[in-house]
Design an enzyme around this catalytic site. Sequence first.
Site, PDB file in Angstrom:
ATOM      1  N   GLU A  50       0.726  -1.318  -0.049  1.00 26.07           N
ATOM      2  CA  GLU A  50       0.082  -0.201  -0.142  1.00 26.07           C
ATOM      3  C   GLU A  50       0.782   1.313   0.137  1.00 26.07           C
ATOM      4  O   GLU A  50       0.518   2.248  -0.902  1.00 26.07           O
ATOM      5  CB  GLU A  50      -0.829  -0.029   1.304  1.00 26.07           C
ATOM      6  CG  GLU A  50      -1.948   1.036   1.459  1.00 26.07           C
ATOM      7  CD  GLU A  50      -2.973   1.230   0.356  1.00 26.07           C
ATOM      8  OE1 GLU A  50      -2.987   0.279  -0.469  1.00 26.07           O
ATOM      9  OE2 GLU A  50      -3.605   2.088   0.538  1.00 26.07           O
ATOM     10  N   TYR A  51       1.918   1.300   0.900  1.00 32.01           N
ATOM     11  CA  TYR A  51       3.019   2.352   0.753  1.00 32.01           C
ATOM     12  C   TYR A  51       3.467   2.557  -0.717  1.00 32.01           C
ATOM     13  O   TYR A  51       3.458   3.625  -1.192  1.00 32.01           O
ATOM     14  CB  TYR A  51       3.942   2.280   1.919  1.00 32.01           C
ATOM     15  CG  TYR A  51       4.895   3.193   2.093  1.00 32.01           C
ATOM     16  CD1 TYR A  51       4.573   4.309   2.977  1.00 32.01           C
ATOM     17  CD2 TYR A  51       6.143   3.343   1.211  1.00 32.01           C
ATOM     18  CE1 TYR A  51       5.656   5.234   3.099  1.00 32.01           C
ATOM     19  CE2 TYR A  51       7.117   4.392   1.402  1.00 32.01           C
ATOM     20  CZ  TYR A  51       6.626   5.459   2.291  1.00 32.01           C
ATOM     21  OH  TYR A  51       7.591   6.506   2.563  1.00 32.01           O
ATOM     22  N   GLU A 134      20.614 -15.000  -2.664  1.00 31.79           N
ATOM     23  CA  GLU A 134      20.261 -15.186  -1.500  1.00 31.79           C
ATOM     24  C   GLU A 134      18.827 -14.843  -1.209  1.00 31.79           C
ATOM     25  O   GLU A 134      18.411 -14.216  -2.061  1.00 31.79           O
ATOM     26  CB  GLU A 134      21.034 -14.092  -0.569  1.00 31.79           C
ATOM     27  CG  GLU A 134      22.734 -14.297  -0.860  1.00 31.79           C
ATOM     28  CD  GLU A 134      23.406 -13.143  -0.387  1.00 31.79           C
ATOM     29  OE1 GLU A 134      22.738 -12.430   0.384  1.00 31.79           O
ATOM     30  OE2 GLU A 134      24.830 -13.216  -0.343  1.00 31.79           O
ATOM     31  N   LYS A 136      15.808 -12.576   0.383  1.00 28.03           N
ATOM     32  CA  LYS A 136      15.752 -11.309   0.969  1.00 28.03           C
ATOM     33  C   LYS A 136      14.670 -11.559   2.325  1.00 28.03           C
ATOM     34  O   LYS A 136      13.679 -11.627   2.169  1.00 28.03           O
ATOM     35  CB  LYS A 136      15.002 -10.380  -0.130  1.00 28.03           C
ATOM     36  CG  LYS A 136      14.740  -9.319   0.462  1.00 28.03           C
ATOM     37  CD  LYS A 136      14.587  -8.089  -0.585  1.00 28.03           C
ATOM     38  CE  LYS A 136      14.633  -6.681  -0.213  1.00 28.03           C
ATOM     39  NZ  LYS A 136      13.968  -6.517   0.944  1.00 28.03           N
ATOM     40  N   ARG A 157      19.678   0.561  10.640  1.00 30.96           N
ATOM     41  CA  ARG A 157      20.105   1.170   9.622  1.00 30.96           C
ATOM     42  C   ARG A 157      19.694   2.769   9.638  1.00 30.96           C
ATOM     43  O   ARG A 157      20.705   3.571   9.157  1.00 30.96           O
ATOM     44  CB  ARG A 157      19.340   0.827   8.293  1.00 30.96           C
ATOM     45  CG  ARG A 157      19.847   1.412   7.167  1.00 30.96           C
ATOM     46  CD  ARG A 157      19.298   0.467   5.741  1.00 30.96           C
ATOM     47  NE  ARG A 157      17.941   0.967   5.531  1.00 30.96           N
ATOM     48  CZ  ARG A 157      18.000   1.548   4.190  1.00 30.96           C
ATOM     49  NH1 ARG A 157      18.809   1.379   3.356  1.00 30.96           N
ATOM     50  NH2 ARG A 157      16.846   1.733   3.909  1.00 30.96           N
ATOM     51  N   CYS A 440     -29.002 -19.986  12.368  1.00 34.91           N
ATOM     52  CA  CYS A 440     -28.485 -20.209  11.038  1.00 34.91           C
ATOM     53  C   CYS A 440     -28.759 -19.425   9.893  1.00 34.91           C
ATOM     54  O   CYS A 440     -29.892 -19.540   9.767  1.00 34.91           O
ATOM     55  CB  CYS A 440     -28.242 -21.663  10.757  1.00 34.91           C
ATOM     56  SG  CYS A 440     -27.672 -22.438   9.210  1.00 34.91           S
ATOM     57  N   CYS A 443     -30.607 -22.327   7.429  1.00 37.23           N
ATOM     58  CA  CYS A 443     -31.831 -23.175   7.672  1.00 37.23           C
ATOM     59  C   CYS A 443     -32.569 -22.556   9.129  1.00 37.23           C
ATOM     60  O   CYS A 443     -33.641 -22.986   9.091  1.00 37.23           O
ATOM     61  CB  CYS A 443     -31.497 -24.580   8.112  1.00 37.23           C
ATOM     62  SG  CYS A 443     -30.499 -24.712   9.665  1.00 37.23           S
TER      63      CYS A 443
END
Length: 709
Positions: A50-51, A134, A136, A157, A440, A443
């Site tokens: 979405e981003y 590799e 991710k 990071r 239900c 039924c």
Amino acid sequence: MPALPALPEPPADPGDAGDPAARATALRALLLYHGHRYHALAAPEIPDAEYDRLFQALQALEAADPALRSADSPTQRVGAAVLDGLQPVRHVVPMLSIQTETDTSAEGARAFDARVRRELGLAADAPPVAYHAELKFDGLAINLRYEQGLLVQAATRGDGESGEDVTHNIRTVRGRPGAGGAIPLRLQGEAPPVLEVRGEVYMRRDDFEALNERQRERGDKTYINPRNAAAGAVRLLDSTQAAQRPLSFFAYGLGEVQGWIAGHEPPATQHGLLAALAGLGLPVARENAAVQGAEGLVAFHQHIAAQRDALPFDIDGVVYKVDSLALQQQLGFKTREPRWAVAHKYPAQEQATRLNGIDVQVGRTGKLTPVAKLEPVFVGGTTVSNATLHNLFELRRKGVRVGDRVIVRRAGDVIPEVVGRLPGARAAYVPNFRIWPRLCPVCGSLAERERGGMDYRCSGGLFCPAQRKQALLHFAGRRAMDVEGLGDKLVDQLVDGGLIRTLPELYTLGLAKLSALERMGEKSAMNLVAALEKSKATTLPRFLFALGIRQVGEATAKDLARHFGSLDRVMDAPEPELLQVPDVGPIVAHSIRSFFDQAHNREVVERLRAAGIAWPEGEGATTVPQVLAGKTLVLTGTLPSLGREDAKALIEAAGGKVAGSVSKKTYAVVAGEEAGSKLDKARELGITVLDEAGLQALLAGAAAAGPAA
Ligand code: IVH
């Protein structure tokens, strides 16, 4: 978790209409809001896809009119600011990101190879480039700094230039006993004077499920996915809390390095580097592969795609790296991204869409399941318009209401589910979804909840058309009586048209009644009659499974047939005798007993037999000594003479089970040529390893003792 500062409601999504400048401003506000939640608070509210969608919408507007591109646009920077409370850490070597190849088909890999070859100036007929492929990992990037082999600092990071000091939490990353993933506080053996290791902190799916289960029990909020849970844990201020979250780590690269391991040459390739890191005691994923050229990358991409759902942790793609470190250096960087690596994604498993309505579905055993009716959305590789909401309690806990934007998850063959709602004000008051009166929907029978259970069930039994339909579909299913051509449309017609009320009536339908049905040609009617006829010759396990006794799946049906050898013996077995069957516990035994105690069920069985359903009597009865009763074995590699199915059949005939993965509960692993990771796992856990001869000896009555060499 420290209390999050109260946040304003997210800005409104501008949609596709209106003035581009106003839309760009609105999109920027929205992206800044979600970017802050993701990077600074580690509490995203929307799925990545979405981003990305919002981000691409803004990029498109800015590309169409560069005047709209402001210096503070989220398209102009990567990462986010540092959170108060954690100390900033400047990265000696910046932590860059990698370019994403958005074409999720094989072409994505070929496009990367073509770029690399062009940048290296390789001729068309030059040999293929050596790559390292590799996984991710879908977690949080971390830089670990070791000095003289000792972990001295761990940092996130951040914006790539500087991150946050999370050493206190990283010290608690213990991985999973027996499965690796721990961050060593001291490196093994001789270590370089300074070594910064980069990799991903993540949470295994089983650990995530267990954590959420604990949260649920305590009435605390659950986490949306393993990545959020991991990212949140790493950035906690209180490491005693972080220690309660089961985290794991994989190394995939380096930061600053001074010197190297005494007496060793520094590695010249990415695969050599990872081997060296593993030698220092750092966890490295075993799914990595050194491959040749574009086709090697394509093969890896496909190989991992097939395994994706069986991996114990989430990945969102694979990463390709030029294997030679010298060539990596030659290729260098393009602004913030290396030219020698690329991330190649798989279709997203989570997407946002609108909840248009909620239906209640009635299952074979009467279970009422709220089902989300969605604005169709492409997720996990297919278009999804229905998703399960599990039960009313889950629905309430997630706070989902009709009209909301919701997150849908579809991973592999698992039924798509709604995991939560996106924030945002509702246009109008929408009441909570209820089933009221508790009847239900099909039924009208009373819907009841078992004590302590989460599910409401229709009490109508086979009086309920929905249960009747499901029972028929189950009965006719491929793994049951295998009546080809009896699908949901036809079952709807048969039940709604009043042609079938009980299972045996299926066999009295006849050509005339069938061809009179709407949209049923004579040819298809004949085919169905033939398929019904064919289904009459069956096996006892299939028949037992087809009856739809609660708690009796395929495996239990096989066990019952093997133990008792005849239907009459199963029908008359008292509970204590049923309990002698491997894997049959009190609940299953009770369910079987009460099924056959009901006269109408016995009548159904008799009428089915009278209709001609038959199986070789005595088949599957115990003639083989049950030396493996209650034991689970795992097969790996190719055995010299037995095929996989043969080996499985022999083990099952002796009362054993064959599982797909090795755990502490595995009794023995039977390994042949080219045995894979299951063999490593068995050795790691000290589980007995047998070859084909060993298996034969075991079947002949020898005991499997101790781990074999
Ligand atoms: S290499 C300069 N390898 O993906 C290249 N990254 O934008 C540095 N990631 O947040 C990245 N698995 O945390 C690399 N095997 C892998 C990875 C990987 C996951 C993450 C990484 C970063 C993002 C790359």
